[in-house]
Design a protein around this motif. Structure first.
Motif, mmCIF file in Angstrom:
data_model
loop_
_atom_site.group_PDB
_atom_site.id
_atom_site.type_symbol
_atom_site.label_atom_id
_atom_site.label_comp_id
_atom_site.label_asym_id
_atom_site.label_seq_id
_atom_site.Cartn_x
_atom_site.Cartn_y
_atom_site.Cartn_z
ATOM 1 N N SER A 32 -37.844 -28.038 36.489
ATOM 2 C CA SER A 32 -39.104 -28.532 36.318
ATOM 3 C C SER A 32 -39.126 -29.610 35.229
ATOM 4 O O SER A 32 -40.007 -30.747 35.338
ATOM 5 N N ALA A 33 -38.479 -29.426 34.163
ATOM 6 C CA ALA A 33 -38.579 -30.303 32.994
ATOM 7 C C ALA A 33 -37.600 -31.599 33.330
ATOM 8 O O ALA A 33 -38.185 -32.599 33.060
ATOM 9 N N TYR A 34 -36.593 -31.374 33.900
ATOM 10 C CA TYR A 34 -35.809 -32.718 34.360
ATOM 11 C C TYR A 34 -36.760 -33.449 35.467
ATOM 12 O O TYR A 34 -36.616 -34.711 35.420
ATOM 13 N N ARG A 35 -37.403 -32.712 36.453
ATOM 14 C CA ARG A 35 -38.260 -33.365 37.346
ATOM 15 C C ARG A 35 -39.359 -34.492 36.387
ATOM 16 O O ARG A 35 -39.670 -35.459 37.224
ATOM 17 N N GLU A 36 -39.694 -33.771 35.379
ATOM 18 C CA GLU A 36 -40.835 -34.565 34.753
ATOM 19 C C GLU A 36 -40.321 -35.904 34.532
ATOM 20 O O GLU A 36 -40.832 -36.947 34.325
ATOM 21 N N VAL A 37 -38.999 -35.875 33.852
ATOM 22 C CA VAL A 37 -38.087 -37.013 33.442
ATOM 23 C C VAL A 37 -37.986 -37.922 34.639
ATOM 24 O O VAL A 37 -38.114 -39.282 34.891
ATOM 25 N N PHE A 38 -37.518 -37.346 35.792
ATOM 26 C CA PHE A 38 -37.400 -37.999 37.105
ATOM 27 C C PHE A 38 -38.505 -38.471 37.399
ATOM 28 O O PHE A 38 -38.694 -39.998 37.886
ATOM 29 N N ASP A 39 -39.572 -37.936 37.808
ATOM 30 C CA ASP A 39 -40.799 -38.411 38.355
ATOM 31 C C ASP A 39 -41.244 -39.449 37.667
ATOM 32 O O ASP A 39 -41.923 -40.557 38.097
ATOM 33 N N ARG A 69 -32.691 -49.605 38.913
ATOM 34 C CA ARG A 69 -32.956 -49.458 37.451
ATOM 35 C C ARG A 69 -33.478 -48.007 37.195
ATOM 36 O O ARG A 69 -33.187 -47.444 36.191
ATOM 37 N N ALA A 70 -34.501 -47.652 37.982
ATOM 38 C CA ALA A 70 -34.838 -46.230 37.842
ATOM 39 C C ALA A 70 -33.944 -45.267 37.985
ATOM 40 O O ALA A 70 -33.971 -44.218 37.107
ATOM 41 N N ALA A 71 -33.060 -45.580 38.970
ATOM 42 C CA ALA A 71 -31.883 -44.438 39.144
ATOM 43 C C ALA A 71 -31.017 -44.354 37.772
ATOM 44 O O ALA A 71 -30.559 -43.317 37.483
ATOM 45 N N ILE A 72 -30.591 -45.747 37.175
ATOM 46 C CA ILE A 72 -29.721 -45.722 36.132
ATOM 47 C C ILE A 72 -30.403 -45.056 34.896
ATOM 48 O O ILE A 72 -29.727 -44.138 34.010
ATOM 49 N N ASP A 73 -31.598 -45.280 34.768
ATOM 50 C CA ASP A 73 -32.660 -44.749 33.651
ATOM 51 C C ASP A 73 -32.473 -43.141 33.663
ATOM 52 O O ASP A 73 -32.410 -42.410 32.702
ATOM 53 N N ILE A 95 -27.418 -39.240 43.364
ATOM 54 C CA ILE A 95 -28.575 -40.261 43.881
ATOM 55 C C ILE A 95 -27.850 -41.278 44.921
ATOM 56 O O ILE A 95 -26.740 -41.666 44.532
ATOM 57 N N GLY A 96 -28.407 -41.321 45.837
ATOM 58 C CA GLY A 96 -27.993 -42.380 47.026
ATOM 59 C C GLY A 96 -29.331 -43.295 47.103
ATOM 60 O O GLY A 96 -30.512 -43.013 47.384
ATOM 61 N N ILE A 97 -28.807 -44.768 47.508
ATOM 62 C CA ILE A 97 -30.085 -45.516 47.542
ATOM 63 C C ILE A 97 -29.554 -46.698 48.702
ATOM 64 O O ILE A 97 -28.480 -47.052 48.779
ATOM 65 N N THR A 98 -30.528 -46.808 49.475
ATOM 66 C CA THR A 98 -30.282 -47.911 50.600
ATOM 67 C C THR A 98 -31.569 -48.605 50.943
ATOM 68 O O THR A 98 -32.655 -48.147 50.462
ATOM 69 N N ILE A 99 -31.468 -49.659 51.573
ATOM 70 C CA ILE A 99 -32.491 -50.526 51.855
ATOM 71 C C ILE A 99 -32.573 -50.377 53.484
ATOM 72 O O ILE A 99 -31.651 -50.510 54.280
ATOM 73 N N GLY A 100 -33.856 -50.001 54.133
ATOM 74 C CA GLY A 100 -33.896 -49.848 55.747
ATOM 75 C C GLY A 100 -35.111 -49.762 56.111
ATOM 76 O O GLY A 100 -36.050 -49.971 55.479
ATOM 77 N N ASP A 101 -35.280 -49.793 57.392
ATOM 78 C CA ASP A 101 -36.418 -49.978 58.144
ATOM 79 C C ASP A 101 -36.957 -48.364 58.634
ATOM 80 O O ASP A 101 -36.145 -47.535 58.967
ATOM 81 N N VAL A 102 -38.212 -47.986 58.127
ATOM 82 C CA VAL A 102 -38.451 -46.762 57.946
ATOM 83 C C VAL A 102 -39.951 -46.734 58.737
ATOM 84 O O VAL A 102 -40.819 -47.776 58.791
ATOM 85 N N PRO A 126 -21.628 -35.794 40.978
ATOM 86 C CA PRO A 126 -22.794 -35.261 39.961
ATOM 87 C C PRO A 126 -22.991 -36.460 38.848
ATOM 88 O O PRO A 126 -22.013 -36.529 38.119
ATOM 89 N N GLY A 127 -24.256 -36.673 38.784
ATOM 90 C CA GLY A 127 -24.538 -37.422 37.657
ATOM 91 C C GLY A 127 -24.259 -39.177 37.949
ATOM 92 O O GLY A 127 -24.640 -39.902 37.003
ATOM 93 N N GLY A 128 -24.050 -39.149 39.042
ATOM 94 C CA GLY A 128 -23.780 -40.542 39.641
ATOM 95 C C GLY A 128 -24.689 -40.921 40.497
ATOM 96 O O GLY A 128 -25.553 -40.459 41.110
ATOM 97 N N ILE A 129 -24.493 -42.383 40.984
ATOM 98 C CA ILE A 129 -25.427 -43.117 41.809
ATOM 99 C C ILE A 129 -24.465 -43.865 42.893
ATOM 100 O O ILE A 129 -23.493 -44.544 42.479
ATOM 101 N N CYS A 130 -25.024 -43.835 44.170
ATOM 102 C CA CYS A 130 -24.044 -44.559 45.166
ATOM 103 C C CYS A 130 -25.106 -45.276 46.104
ATOM 104 O O CYS A 130 -26.282 -44.623 46.334
ATOM 105 N N VAL A 131 -24.847 -46.704 46.459
ATOM 106 C CA VAL A 131 -25.504 -47.585 47.048
ATOM 107 C C VAL A 131 -24.989 -48.124 48.149
ATOM 108 O O VAL A 131 -23.812 -48.294 48.470
ATOM 109 N N SER A 132 -25.717 -48.597 49.135
ATOM 110 C CA SER A 132 -25.311 -49.142 50.412
ATOM 111 C C SER A 132 -24.939 -50.515 50.006
ATOM 112 O O SER A 132 -25.580 -51.096 48.913
ATOM 113 N N ARG A 133 -24.460 -51.254 50.910
ATOM 114 C CA ARG A 133 -23.941 -52.601 50.656
ATOM 115 C C ARG A 133 -25.145 -53.549 50.452
ATOM 116 O O ARG A 133 -25.316 -54.507 49.647
#
Length: 650
Positions: A32-39, A69-73, A95-102, A126-133
């Motif tokens: 709950s505390a970490y989600r406050e930071v996340f949100d 930027r949000a993911a890094i912070d 964390i995973g990030i992509t750009i897509g049609d939704v 764990p603690g990392g970020i993976c992004v699409s091309r």
């Protein structure tokens, strides 16, 4: 369903089931505390959380740059919090990030973009970020962090391989989890170096060198047979100092440009830390690198050293404040910037200090700063954020929208006049602000061009009187009215239902007038979500015109009931429905089959006292030829307009 392109961020907690199984209450409390930071970081960078389930979070951004930027912070802030826990109890998001049609449906997002983001999250450490091309290509020249190419990966339920990259944040968590390497015990190891005519024996740890003939052998390793006398050991001589290494020619780093913006960009390209940083670009660069490495104390020192120089540039101080809030909360950041403001008075420091307060107090301080410093454009953007929908949500008032629009126009005008660059070190931050300001300004312009900003009323007449229903243009907490030009405003009262937008009960949105109410003016006033009274709006009330308008609306919705054939009497045509709503009708004409429409129905005059009553002497039907196959009807309304011709068949 609405389709759109969005940057999708998927996140969940690594090993969450194990953490819960080991200590459920503690894990849920920390989550709950970490989600406050996340949100908080999601909102701060303009994102929106559209789905959550347990430890999983799905969010969308309009900008891939802001998403990364949000993911890094988020990861760096949570990395600092995790340092207080043993390796087995660290609560780390992937964390995973992509750009897509939704596809958007009911606020939720569906489609391949969401699915691929979830699969990329599974590839992250764990603690990392993976992004699409697609994300890597969008942010590569805008965010000064390195990426590591994972190549194409086959992922579950995605037909085509996904080309993935990881943000190369230092694996501080892995280092913290690994024990410190123990120093190897010193061993007296002899190494023989065979040279031309001599051999040098270097006794490691002894600090001595023996020189001996090439034919000699190391002590204790002679090939002498048992019983034979071994050769005498060599005599020790004075230690020979090691040769002085030849200095390697190192090229000095290139001189930094005089322009601080260009200097920061060059440092970002070079990477690494600047030794003995002095200038704002050097300090800001070092602070960001140290943050990315998880070295928060050193990053704070670099940020603080930059802040005390009194720079007018806003982005380093905003990032410093974010780091302080992540570590010490808003109160800690407020205290630090209060001391800075006293030590080094400056507009950037004072503005960021104002941002460390909460709610209405923060908004008032930012507004006061913007009013006092109209020539400091960043204040206008930050003031717009204080009044923006992202900050306020559904309770955003019309006053907030107008204040946001005014502030954004001032900020964009400063850009047109070329006055923004001196207030930003990282031009990608300025670019992000401008993109968001333009999008939001266009949305507000469109809103005020089409939306009503005044209450509207809807009048409904029954035989017992008038019902006046009021529709405010925004969330209201109270509603009052005045009929005529004298007297006092009367409250409509409140309903027992709570308005989720305001947290207060809905006001009653209607009031009644007597059936014989003469023509007059109705004045309305309401209080918005903040309890601030609106301006008074006035609405003319003309009973006959209002009655005709109300009844016409009903007629338009019930056209199939205008005429009716009687099954058991094939020469009668009933028009009872038209008689009931006759106050909206000036004339009704009919025609049989394909003949001319030249027969007027005998519609009685309107009785405004009892508009729906059917006169007792009236027979609401007419006789038609028995051979009639169809009847066509056209109405002329009280205002002179006509309906389309409506045909009724037996």
């Amino acid at each position: 369903m609405k389709r759109k392109i969005a940057a999708i961020v998927a996140a969940d907690v690594a090993g969450y089931s194990r953490l819960v199984a080991e200590d459920e209450e503690e894990t849920l409390r920390r989550l709950s505390a970490y989600r406050e930071v996340f949100d908080d970081f999601i909102r701060r960078y303009g994102g929106r959380i559209f789905n959550t389930a347990g430890d999983a979070v799905l969010s969308e951004f309009e900008s891939a740059v802001e998403a990364v930027r949000a993911a890094i912070d988020i990861q760096e802030s949570l990395r600092t919090r995790n340092m207080a826990y043993p390796p087995s109890r660290k609560l780390q998001f992937r964390i995973g990030i992509t750009i897509g049609d939704v596809v958007e449906r009911g606020g939720d997002l569906l489609g391949d973009g969401v699915n691929i983001a979830a699969r990329l999250e599974g590839l992250a450490e764990p603690g990392g970020i993976c992004v699409s091309r697609s994300v890597h290509e969008a942010v590569a020249n805008k965010i000064s962090v390195p990426f590591r190419d994972l190549g194409t990966r086959e992922v579950k339920n995605i037909p085509n391989p996904v080309h993935a990259f990881v943000v190369a944040l230092p694996n501080a968590e892995a280092a913290a989890a690994s024990p410190e390497p123990k120093e190897a015990p010193k061993r007296r190891v002899a190494t023989w170096l065979i040279g031309s005519g001599t051999a040098a024996l270097i006794a490691a740890g002894l600090g001595a060198v023996w020189l001996m003939p090439r034919s000699a052998e190391p002590p204790g390793m002679s090939g002498t047979a048992p019983g034979q006398q071994a050769a005498a050991p060599p005599q020790a001589v004075a230690p020979v100092p090691p040769p002085t290494p030849t200095a390697t020619a190192q090229s000095a780093p290139p001189a930094l440009p005089a322009d601080p913006v260009e200097a920061l960009a060059q440092l970002a390209r070079q990477g690494g830390l600047v030794a003995d940083p002095k200038s704002p670009p050097e300090l800001y660069h070092n602070a960001r690198v140290l943050e990315a490495r998880g070295e928060a104390p050193a990053a704070r020192r670099a940020y603080h050293q930059l802040a005390v120089q009194g720079s007018e540039r806003i982005d380093p101080l905003l990032r410093y404040a974010a780091l302080l809030r992540a570590q010490e909360g808003r109160a800690g950041a407020r205290e630090t910037f209060s001391e800075l403001a006293a030590q080094t008075p400056g507009r950037a420091v004072s503005l960021v200090h104002a941002l460390q307060f909460d709610g209405a107090e923060r908004r008032a301080k930012v507004a006061a700063f913007a009013a006092a410093h109209p020539d400091y454009p960043p204040a206008q953007y930050l003031l717009a954020e204080e009044h923006g929908e992202d900050r306020i949500g559904a309770a955003q008032t019309l006053r907030d929208r107008r204040a946001e629009q005014t502030a954004l126009r001032a900020f964009l005008r400063a850009d047109t006049e070329g006055r923004l660059n001196p207030f930003f070190l990282d031009q990608s931050v300025l670019s992000s602000w401008l993109d968001k300001a333009r999008r939001r300004s266009q949305a507000l312009d469109a809103y005020f061009a089409t939306a009503s900003t005044q209450p509207s009323i809807q009048l409904t007449r029954s035989n017992s009187g008038w019902m006046v229903t009021v529709m405010p243009p925004e969330a209201a907490t109270s509603l009052s009215y005045l009929v005529g030009e004298t007297g006092v405003f009367r409250s409509t009262g409140t309903s027992p239902t709570l308005d989720q937008r305001t947290g207060k009960p809905f006001p009653q949105m209607y009031f009644e007038l007597p059936p014989d109410q003469p023509p007059t003016v109705i004045h309305l006033r309401y209080e918005d979500a903040d309890g601030v009274p609106s301006a008074v709006s006035s609405h003319a009330f003309e009973p006959r015109a209002a009655l005709a308008k109300t009844l016409r609306a009903t007629l338009d919705m019930t056209q199939n009931a205008w005429l009716a054939f009687r099954p058991d009497w094939d020469t009668l045509l009933y028009y009872t429905h038209l008689v009931s709503y006759r106050c909206a009708i000036a004339q009704a004409v009919i025609g049989f089959d394909d003949g001319p429409m030249d027969k007027a129905l005998p519609i009685p005059p309107c009785d405004v006292r009892e508009p729906y009553a059917i006169p007792s002497h009236l027979k609401p039907y007419v006789t038609i030829p028995k051979s009639t196959r169809s009847v066509s009807l056209q109405l002329t309304y009280a205002d002179g307009s006509q309906s389309e011709v409506k045909t009724f068949r037996r």
